[in-house]
Design a protein around this motif. Structure first.
Motif, PDB file in Angstrom:
ATOM      1  N   THR A 195       4.606   0.507 -18.234  1.00 12.52           N
ATOM      2  CA  THR A 195       5.466  -0.681 -18.380  1.00 12.52           C
ATOM      3  C   THR A 195       4.929  -1.900 -17.667  1.00 12.52           C
ATOM      4  OG1 THR A 195       6.771  -0.124 -16.399  1.00 12.52           O
ATOM      5  CG2 THR A 195       7.495   0.826 -18.497  1.00 12.52           C
ATOM      6  N   ARG A 196       3.973  -1.669 -16.758  1.00 13.85           N
ATOM      7  CA  ARG A 196       3.405  -2.716 -15.906  1.00 13.85           C
ATOM      8  C   ARG A 196       4.493  -3.442 -15.122  1.00 13.85           C
ATOM      9  NH1 ARG A 196      -1.836  -2.976 -16.753  1.00 13.85           N
ATOM     10  NH2 ARG A 196      -2.064  -4.803 -15.420  1.00 13.85           N
ATOM     11  N   LYS A 197       5.486  -2.703 -14.703  1.00  9.48           N
ATOM     12  CA  LYS A 197       6.560  -3.247 -13.873  1.00  9.48           C
ATOM     13  C   LYS A 197       6.481  -2.654 -12.474  1.00  9.48           C
ATOM     14  CE  LYS A 197       9.912  -4.101 -17.575  1.00  9.48           C
ATOM     15  NZ  LYS A 197      11.275  -3.772 -18.082  1.00  9.48           N
ATOM     16  N   VAL A 198       6.895  -3.459 -11.481  1.00  5.55           N
ATOM     17  CA  VAL A 198       6.992  -2.981 -10.105  1.00  5.55           C
ATOM     18  C   VAL A 198       8.329  -2.282  -9.936  1.00  5.55           C
ATOM     19  CG1 VAL A 198       7.124  -3.653  -7.679  1.00  5.55           C
ATOM     20  CG2 VAL A 198       5.516  -4.812  -9.195  1.00  5.55           C
ATOM     21  N   VAL A 199       8.308  -1.076  -9.367  1.00  3.85           N
ATOM     22  CA  VAL A 199       9.537  -0.351  -9.055  1.00  3.85           C
ATOM     23  C   VAL A 199       9.566  -0.178  -7.539  1.00  3.85           C
ATOM     24  CG1 VAL A 199      10.901   1.724  -9.448  1.00  3.85           C
ATOM     25  CG2 VAL A 199       9.410   0.842 -11.256  1.00  3.85           C
ATOM     26  N   SER A 200      10.609  -0.671  -6.885  1.00  2.00           N
ATOM     27  CA  SER A 200      10.623  -0.791  -5.430  1.00  2.00           C
ATOM     28  C   SER A 200      10.307   0.523  -4.718  1.00  2.00           C
ATOM     29  CB  SER A 200      11.969  -1.331  -4.957  1.00  2.00           C
ATOM     30  OG  SER A 200      12.000  -1.421  -3.549  1.00  2.00           O
ATOM     31  N   HIS A 201      11.057   1.565  -5.005  1.00  3.27           N
ATOM     32  CA  HIS A 201      10.857   2.846  -4.318  1.00  3.27           C
ATOM     33  C   HIS A 201       9.446   3.364  -4.589  1.00  3.27           C
ATOM     34  CE1 HIS A 201      12.202   6.886  -2.849  1.00  3.27           C
ATOM     35  NE2 HIS A 201      11.241   7.281  -3.658  1.00  3.27           N
ATOM     36  N   PHE A 202       9.052   3.324  -5.833  1.00  5.55           N
ATOM     37  CA  PHE A 202       7.738   3.770  -6.283  1.00  5.55           C
ATOM     38  C   PHE A 202       6.635   2.971  -5.597  1.00  5.55           C
ATOM     39  CE2 PHE A 202       4.728   3.126 -10.040  1.00  5.55           C
ATOM     40  CZ  PHE A 202       4.055   4.323  -9.859  1.00  5.55           C
ATOM     41  N   ASN A 203       6.842   1.683  -5.484  1.00  7.40           N
ATOM     42  CA  ASN A 203       5.889   0.779  -4.858  1.00  7.40           C
ATOM     43  C   ASN A 203       5.644   1.171  -3.402  1.00  7.40           C
ATOM     44  OD1 ASN A 203       4.390  -1.781  -4.628  1.00  7.40           O
ATOM     45  ND2 ASN A 203       6.121  -2.439  -3.396  1.00  7.40           N
ATOM     46  N   LYS A 204       6.732   1.392  -2.660  1.00  9.30           N
ATOM     47  CA  LYS A 204       6.605   1.739  -1.238  1.00  9.30           C
ATOM     48  C   LYS A 204       5.930   3.087  -1.053  1.00  9.30           C
ATOM     49  CE  LYS A 204      10.760  -0.852   0.090  1.00  9.30           C
ATOM     50  NZ  LYS A 204      12.154  -0.732   0.577  1.00  9.30           N
ATOM     51  N   ALA A 205       6.333   4.074  -1.848  1.00 10.03           N
ATOM     52  CA  ALA A 205       5.756   5.415  -1.709  1.00 10.03           C
ATOM     53  C   ALA A 205       4.263   5.401  -2.004  1.00 10.03           C
ATOM     54  CB  ALA A 205       6.472   6.387  -2.639  1.00 10.03           C
ATOM     55  N   THR A 206       3.867   4.680  -3.046  1.00  9.12           N
ATOM     56  CA  THR A 206       2.451   4.635  -3.398  1.00  9.12           C
ATOM     57  C   THR A 206       1.636   3.926  -2.323  1.00  9.12           C
ATOM     58  OG1 THR A 206       3.026   4.665  -5.742  1.00  9.12           O
ATOM     59  CG2 THR A 206       0.799   3.969  -5.173  1.00  9.12           C
ATOM     60  N   LYS A 207       2.182   2.864  -1.746  1.00  7.66           N
ATOM     61  CA  LYS A 207       1.466   2.187  -0.660  1.00  7.66           C
ATOM     62  C   LYS A 207       1.280   3.130   0.536  1.00  7.66           C
ATOM     63  CE  LYS A 207       2.629  -2.582  -1.822  1.00  7.66           C
ATOM     64  NZ  LYS A 207       3.413  -3.790  -1.465  1.00  7.66           N
ATOM     65  N   GLY A 208       2.293   3.933   0.822  1.00 12.37           N
ATOM     66  CA  GLY A 208       2.143   4.909   1.901  1.00 12.37           C
ATOM     67  C   GLY A 208       1.041   5.904   1.607  1.00 12.37           C
ATOM     68  N   ARG A 209       0.959   6.349   0.351  1.00 17.56           N
ATOM     69  CA  ARG A 209      -0.086   7.300  -0.036  1.00 17.56           C
ATOM     70  C   ARG A 209      -1.470   6.659   0.021  1.00 17.56           C
ATOM     71  NH1 ARG A 209       3.678   8.221  -4.472  1.00 17.56           N
ATOM     72  NH2 ARG A 209       5.060   9.942  -3.888  1.00 17.56           N
ATOM     73  N   ILE A 210      -1.538   5.392  -0.375  1.00 15.80           N
ATOM     74  CA  ILE A 210      -2.818   4.686  -0.321  1.00 15.80           C
ATOM     75  C   ILE A 210      -3.334   4.616   1.112  1.00 15.80           C
ATOM     76  CG2 ILE A 210      -3.850   2.376  -0.505  1.00 15.80           C
ATOM     77  CD1 ILE A 210      -2.204   2.013  -3.081  1.00 15.80           C
ATOM     78  N   VAL A 211      -2.466   4.244   2.047  1.00 14.92           N
ATOM     79  CA  VAL A 211      -2.887   4.151   3.445  1.00 14.92           C
ATOM     80  C   VAL A 211      -3.319   5.523   3.953  1.00 14.92           C
ATOM     81  CG1 VAL A 211      -2.156   3.606   5.796  1.00 14.92           C
ATOM     82  CG2 VAL A 211      -1.428   2.159   3.906  1.00 14.92           C
ATOM     83  N   ARG A 212      -2.548   6.549   3.620  1.00 17.38           N
ATOM     84  CA  ARG A 212      -2.918   7.900   4.045  1.00 17.38           C
ATOM     85  C   ARG A 212      -4.281   8.287   3.485  1.00 17.38           C
ATOM     86  NH1 ARG A 212      -0.125  12.503   5.943  1.00 17.38           N
ATOM     87  NH2 ARG A 212      -1.324  14.412   5.575  1.00 17.38           N
ATOM     88  N   SER A 213      -4.516   8.012   2.224  1.00 17.69           N
ATOM     89  CA  SER A 213      -5.800   8.352   1.602  1.00 17.69           C
ATOM     90  C   SER A 213      -6.966   7.665   2.310  1.00 17.69           C
ATOM     91  CB  SER A 213      -5.794   7.946   0.125  1.00 17.69           C
ATOM     92  OG  SER A 213      -4.832   8.662  -0.616  1.00 17.69           O
TER      93      SER A 213
END
Length: 254
Positions: A195-213
């Motif tokens: 959808t190319r849309k930002v989803v707030s919860h999804f956005n935060k969780a993915t950023k956390g995973r990115i930092v962890r990676s």
């Protein structure tokens, strides 16, 4: 690499150990600004619970947060990485990182805060309630208060590597990289690929995973271009925009 994170609105309870030692916090150049906010916040919450609740934007159900602020100088402190909770921090999972990645986290993560300005994840603080959007009766808008204090402290903290800015908008306003620091600053937007849309919860969780990676991989990009390479090596789908703006595309929302 320096990673700038937002705090979480919800926070874990204060610890049972020694109380806050302001002089022990990182970024000592912020000490005066921290003391000013701490003094006024405690005084406000002790003197007038109703006014404090109004100033802090708290509902009736969050009345207990005012009482929490009255004890900021005496409550037990614990590492900021344990105080901050919520979606991003759950996905980041500091407590489950291996020793080498945890050391990298201590050196590279900086959490912005309406009360403390910014702290590292091993700085010991009590639980509190005070967002960057608050306007204290004496100091005024905290974002303006911190903008002045951050102007000289943050460029030094940024060092000479990448600045990965994952803060929310209110905290971005407290310090905006300029000049050569801005040139090596990257921001990330997470999009649901179909959808190319930002989803707030999804956005935060993915950023956390990115930092962890990045922490687990020991990645040390120096600029946004090197960050793109590092993320693609870690199997993220990344699109480059202008001025260090990156889109990370994820197919599943979880």
């Amino acid at each position: 690499m320096l990673v700038l994170l937002p705090p979480s609105e919800g926070k874990a309870a204060s610890g049972r150990g020694a109380p806050l030692k302001p002089e022990s916090l990182s970024l000592p150049g912020l000490a005066g600004a921290r003391a000013a906010v701490l003094d006024e916040l405690v005084e406000l919450c002790v003197a007038d619970e109703e006014k404090a609740r109004e100033v802090l934007g708290l509902s009736e159900g969050l009345r207990g947060e005012v009482a929490k602020n009255t004890e900021l100088r005496t409550a037990g402190a614990r590492p900021a990485g344990e105080i901050y909770t919520g979606v991003l921090y759950d996905a980041l999972g500091l407590a489950t990182l291996d020793p080498a990645a945890r050391k990298r986290a201590r050196n590279s993560l900086l959490v912005f805060s309406g009360l403390w300005g910014a702290v590292r994840v091993d700085d010991r603080i009590p639980s509190y309630r005070c967002s960057m959007g608050v306007k204290l009766p004496g100091l005024g808008a905290l974002v303006a208060h911190w903008r002045h204090a951050m102007a000289t402290v943050m460029p030094e903290a940024a060092g000479d590597g990448l600045v990965l800015d994952l803060r929310s908008s209110a905290y971005v306003s407290a310090w905006k990289p300029k000049g050569e620091v801005a040139a090596r600053t990257a921001t990330v937007r997470v999009l649901h690929a179909p959808t190319r849309k930002v989803v707030s919860h999804f956005n935060k969780a993915t950023k956390g995973r990115i930092v962890r990676s990045l922490l687990e991989a020991g990645a040390a990009p120096k600029d946004p271009a090197q960050l793109v390479e590092a993320l693609r090596d870690l199997k993220y789908v990344v699109e480059e925009g202008k001025a260090g703006a990156l889109d990370v595309l994820v197919d599943e929302i979880h």
